[in-house]
Enzyme design. Structure first.
Site, short mmCIF file in Angstrom:
data_model
loop_
_atom_site.label_atom_id
_atom_site.label_comp_id
_atom_site.label_asym_id
_atom_site.label_seq_id
_atom_site.Cartn_x
_atom_site.Cartn_y
_atom_site.Cartn_z
CG ASP A 1 59.22 45.72 80.90
OD1 ASP A 1 59.41 45.18 82.02
OD2 ASP A 1 58.73 46.85 80.77
NE ARG B 1 59.22 47.33 83.94
CZ ARG B 1 59.21 48.60 83.57
NH1 ARG B 1 59.40 49.55 84.48
NH2 ARG B 1 59.02 48.93 82.31
#
Length: 196
Positions: A126, A128
């Site tokens: 991930d 983000r």
């Protein structure tokens, strides 16, 4: 602040009229938005979802993920509540971008799971940055949030960034035979809470 508020307009939807607010990252010029329903002022916690962009799920109705289902149910719940905010976080494919997401899908078609595919492409599971969302909440004057999410990491990061999350509201929707392996991987390898 990593963002500035730059534009707003009414957005009529099947769930009612939202106010769409556009934000721009100061360093990159990338844009993000918030959809506001009702009056979000005051100290009462606001029902909210931080929804990361997923073109394939949100606009193309892909069954590979649960994103489009989560978007629709989040907007429905916010409208039913009478007030709330959906932050549309423009970090496609857990922030690896659309073309790399397509490459990751191809690797998944060959047997990799969603995390393995990202790793094979040289990315973390991930990528983000949820701190941008914290700035959006602050610019909107939101002091406390009831967050629609299955991702405890999102709760942790937003809390560390100064957002008062008073409740995690589960959003377990969109399970189907095409995404059961994907959802199992999110639970097992990324810590998502997907048990009803």
């Amino acid at each position: 602040m990593q963002l500035k508020r730059v534009a707003e307009a009414k957005l009529p939807t099947p769930w009612g009229d939202f106010l769409m607010v556009g934000f721009e990252e100061l360093a990159t010029g990338h844009d993000h938005l918030a959809l506001i329903f009702g009056d979000i002022s005051g100290d009462k916690p606001v029902l909210s979802r931080v929804h990361s962009e997923c073109l394939t799920g949100d606009a193309l109705f892909s069954l590979r993920c649960d994103c489009g289902f989560q978007l629709e149910v989040a907007l429905t719940r916010i409208a039913e509540e009478g007030r709330g905010v959906l932050i549309y976080h423009r970090q496609e494919g857990r922030n690896i971008g659309l073309l790399n997401k397509i490459r990751a899908y191809a690797l998944q078609d060959l047997g990799a799971d969603t995390v393995e595919a990202n790793h094979q492409l040289g990315f973390a599971a991930d990528e983000r940055d949820f701190t941008l969302c914290s700035d959006m909440y602050k610019l909107l004057g939101i002091k406390a949030v009831r967050l629609l999410t299955n991702n405890p990491k999102k709760v942790e990061i937003l809390t560390q960034a100064g957002i008062n999350i008073v409740e995690r509201v589960p959003l377990i929707v969109g399970e189907n035979p095409k995404n059961e392996h994907y959802l199992a991987t999110k639970a097992a390898k990324m810590g998502h809470l997907l048990t009803k």
